[in-house]
Design an enzyme around this catalytic site. Structure first.
Site, PDB file in Angstrom:
ATOM      1  N   HIS A  46     -16.378   8.590 -14.767  1.00  0.00           N
ATOM      2  CA  HIS A  46     -14.955   8.298 -14.578  1.00  0.00           C
ATOM      3  C   HIS A  46     -14.482   8.797 -13.212  1.00  0.00           C
ATOM      4  O   HIS A  46     -13.706   8.116 -12.516  1.00  0.00           O
ATOM      5  CB  HIS A  46     -14.162   8.972 -15.698  1.00  0.00           C
ATOM      6  CG  HIS A  46     -12.707   8.614 -15.703  1.00  0.00           C
ATOM      7  ND1 HIS A  46     -12.239   7.382 -16.086  1.00  0.00           N
ATOM      8  CD2 HIS A  46     -11.612   9.337 -15.356  1.00  0.00           C
ATOM      9  CE1 HIS A  46     -10.915   7.350 -15.983  1.00  0.00           C
ATOM     10  NE2 HIS A  46     -10.517   8.531 -15.547  1.00  0.00           N
ATOM     11  N   GLU A  68     -19.019   2.946 -17.456  1.00  0.00           N
ATOM     12  CA  GLU A  68     -18.086   3.815 -18.163  1.00  0.00           C
ATOM     13  C   GLU A  68     -17.691   3.219 -19.522  1.00  0.00           C
ATOM     14  O   GLU A  68     -17.519   3.952 -20.506  1.00  0.00           O
ATOM     15  CB  GLU A  68     -16.850   4.031 -17.295  1.00  0.00           C
ATOM     16  CG  GLU A  68     -15.818   4.967 -17.889  1.00  0.00           C
ATOM     17  CD  GLU A  68     -14.520   4.930 -17.120  1.00  0.00           C
ATOM     18  OE1 GLU A  68     -13.998   5.991 -16.798  1.00  0.00           O
ATOM     19  OE2 GLU A  68     -14.031   3.809 -16.845  1.00  0.00           O
ATOM     20  N   ASN A 433     -50.328  14.040 -11.183  1.00  0.00           N
ATOM     21  CA  ASN A 433     -51.712  14.307 -11.599  1.00  0.00           C
ATOM     22  C   ASN A 433     -51.764  14.850 -13.021  1.00  0.00           C
ATOM     23  O   ASN A 433     -52.662  14.508 -13.792  1.00  0.00           O
ATOM     24  CB  ASN A 433     -52.362  15.305 -10.630  1.00  0.00           C
ATOM     25  CG  ASN A 433     -52.991  14.621  -9.434  1.00  0.00           C
ATOM     26  OD1 ASN A 433     -53.513  13.519  -9.541  1.00  0.00           O
ATOM     27  ND2 ASN A 433     -52.929  15.263  -8.285  1.00  0.00           N
TER      28      ASN A 433
END
Length: 700
Positions: A46, A68, A433
């Site tokens: 907002h 929103e 990894n």
């Protein structure tokens, strides 16, 4: 009014809300019932929407509004959160990042790219999506005779609106961006005679007819920051049927496709990658790799846009201001003493000298405190970097079909901003990894009696003058036999004889070394671990690896708190002066002759209170002729490295002092046992010793 001057401030403030959005969404996926967390996420979205509209960035405001709306439905329990929603919202965060980066770089952003994602979000809400998306196209269609929803808007602002810093003209401009204003009428009945008119009071109100393809909520959001103090009524006047092309009508009439399918198809635009793949110009795998690079570049672009400044704790600034005040007072006292000294008699000379010495000591203390306070301004919590990896692990785990949880600890540990920025890439390699190679598949884990959900631990903690960052997984661990076989086949080693477990494991840090069976889009090319080691060593740090087959692997990174200023112990060897970092020093002593022992083919040892410590003669290690030939004639500085003690023999100690560590520059070849240089008080250049490098070179 030119609002572009506010854009830099908006970019900086939006960065914090973007971080809250991303971290909050990742946490919300784990705790979907946390209403307070959902409210925090909604408030961040907002705020971005409102502030972007205020500073003249309607595209960001319009896009964030769609995001929103979905969050608001979740808050109101109108929808139930699921993974597709999280995916769409995270993609929306990425899109907002790009838009903000474009603002920071002062480049154009093509809003049409947002439309497919906006359609997905609306579809998740079960709402009818506006057709042919971009707002400019919608406005053009309206102007060409296509109908949209017509709204009558009654806007009676507060008389104090000007005093609150709001401009009603900006609100009317925002309405115009939503569609086409067909009429606008100002009510001037409340305007007083000129002699009674207050230029800071707003007397006008408006009646506006707006035609737009957006819904009533989108129109209402234009007034979100003034609705509490103003009277706003929005009334729909008609609901038109959107026109679709003739071909679409015929397909619908024939029953081949539904009207909804046609409307969705109108908003579809084939992506460039899909077009190139369909034309046989490239493969989907190559497109995926380039998209990954694109994602990295977008992230870097956003980081550059917001990394020019640093947030500082107000207490740190207050402390610094107080120290400067102390320094000014001390300077005034010093000037007063000097004036009295010049005017006084010889009898007052001793007293003035005593006061001067005290003031010098006080200035020295203040100077050191200011130095430490200034360095503290650059210290940032590692959590700012760590939180980024929650998203990375989530996406990598999804792509590999694994169930992986990232557990973060030590987020409040602080590290210099320069070090923190440069450690991000090595951590990315380590985590990738761990996910790709370290963690087994769900089937493998179940067969081995392990929990189906695997865990990657990312932790940080401070120990002495260093910060340790560890990446640990509970996966399969390193396969010793496989590493040896790969090293033998690559000609890296001729035999495993004489190699310790640590030396075998450290073979994976060699350039191009990889035990992966195949190259994946995540790792396996052997270009990760050597990069990690090289980058960490460039930061004056070190990397250690521990592993247990079947239980997991831990990679530990040791980093200095800062690269700028260190406390050092000045020592002479021959005619040269060297600095030993005080953080590596345990004690210094002049050993008796009988406690120095020579071990055949093993070097020398010093017995320090029953503990035998390896002795390294720095004159020999640095190939500099020393003045003292025997340890009992010189000084032995006891240092520590990797939980072991080592004695460094010097000719004499010159004292402890703070030094500014300088890089020796690219013209000077990198020397393993020298970490940099500094300028002494007498103007001489002294080299700063790297205890780790000296120990490794001495092979003790």
């Amino acid at each position: 009014m030119d609002l572009s001057r506010f854009h830099a401030v908006f970019v900086e403030e939006a960065a914090e809300h973007i971080e809250n959005l991303e971290n909050g969404l990742l946490q919300l996926e784990k705790t979907p019932d946390d209403s307070e967390l959902l409210n925090d996420i909604f408030r961040s979205a907002h705020t971005i929407k409102g502030s972007s509209g205020t500073v003249g960035l309607p595209d960001i405001s319009r896009f964030t509004h769609v995001m929103e709306e979905l969050l608001d439905d979740l808050r109101n329990k109108a929808l139930t959160l699921h993974r597709d929603m999280i995916n769409a919202l995270l993609e929306a965060v990425d899109m907002i990042k790009e838009m903000i980066a474009a603002v920071g770089d002062k480049t154009e952003f093509e809003f049409a790219r947002c439309e497919p994602l906006m359609e997905r979000i609306r579809a998740l809400q079960g709402k009818q999506t506006p057709e042919t998306a971009p707002a400019l196209e919608k406005n053009a269609a309206t102007a060409n005779g296509h109908e949209g929803q017509l709204f009558l808007i009654s806007f009676v602002p507060s008389p104090d609106l000007f005093r609150q810093g709001c401009d009603p003209a900006k609100l009317l401009d925002e309405l115009a961006e939503l569609g086409s204003i067909e009429s606008i009428q100002a009510d001037t009945n409340a305007v007083p005679p000129l002699v009674e008119l207050n230029p800071e009071t707003l007397y006008l109100s408006w009646q506006i007819k707006l035609r737009t393809s957006l819904d009533k909520e989108a129109v209402q959001d234009v007034f979100v920051f003034v609705e509490d103090d103003c009277s706003i009524e929005i009334t729909p006047l008609l609901t038109p049927q959107q026109e679709i092309p003739l071909l679409g009508k015929l397909l619908t009439e024939e029953g081949i496709v539904s009207e909804e399918d046609v409307r969705k198809a109108l908003t579809k635009q084939k992506k460039l990658g899909e077009i190139l793949v369909s034309q046989g110009k490239t493969s989907q795998a190559e497109i995926s790799k380039v998209l990954e690079k694109q994602g990295v570049q977008k992230a870097e672009s956003f980081k550059k846009a917001v990394s020019s400044s640093i947030r500082v704790d107000l207490n740190k600034l207050d402390n610094l201001v107080n120290l400067v005040g102390e320094m000014v007072i001390t300077q005034s006292m010093f000037q007063q003493v000097m004036a009295e000294w010049q005017q006084g008699s010889a009898n007052g000379f001793g007293h003035a000298t005593e006061r001067t010495d005290r003031l010098f000591s006080q200035l020295q203390r203040i100077g050191k405190d200011i130095q430490e306070g200034t360095m503290a301004l650059r210290m940032l919590p590692v959590g700012e970097v760590f939180q980024r990896f929650s998203r990375l692990v989530r996406e990598l785990a999804t792509s590999k079909g694994k169930d992986i949880e990232l557990v973060i600890s030590g987020e409040d540990t602080e590290l210099d901003k320069g070090v923190l920025e440069k450690v991000t890439d090595p951590l990315v390699h380590l985590i990738r990894n761990a996910v790709d190679h370290g963690i087994e598949s769900t089937e493998e884990r179940t067969a081995a009696g392990k929990p189906a959900r695997s865990t990657v631990f990312l932790r940080a903690y401070q120990l002495g003058d260093a910060v340790y960052i560890e990446v640990e997984d509970d996966g399969r661990g390193l396969d010793r036999d496989r590493i040896i076989a790969k090293a033998l086949s690559n000609g890296v080693i001729n035999s495993e004889a004489g190699l310790s477990e640590d030396e075998i494991c450290n073979l994976i840090f060699l350039p191009g070394f990889s035990t992966a069976d195949k190259i994946t889009d995540i790792s396996g090319r052997g270009v990760g671990m050597d990069v990690v080691k090289r980058n960490i060593e460039a930061l004056k740090g070190s990397v250690q690896l521990r592993t247990r087959k079947g239980h997991g692997t831990t990679v530990s990174i040791r980093l200095p708190l800062t690269l700028a200023i260190i406390d050092g112990l000045a020592a002479s060897i021959g005619d040269e002066v060297f600095i030993i970092p005080i953080a590596s020093v345990v004690e210094s002593l002049r050993p008796a002759q009988h406690v120095v022992h020579t071990v055949e083919e093993q070097g020398e040892l010093v017995n320090v209170r029953g503990e035998y410590i390896p002795l390294i003669r720095l004159s020999r290690a640095l190939e500099i002729p020393g003045k003292q030939q025997n340890p009992w004639e010189g000084i032995v500085v006891v240092t520590h490295y990797q939980n072991r003690k080592y004695g460094l023999m010097v000719d004499e100690l010159l004292g402890e002092q703070q030094v500014v560590l300088k890089n020796l520059g690219s013209a000077t070849p990198k020397v393993q046992d020298i970490s940099g240089g500094t300028i002494m008080g007498d103007g001489r250049v002294a080299l700063v010793l790297d205890v780790a490098g000296i120990v490794q070179m001495a092979h003790v």
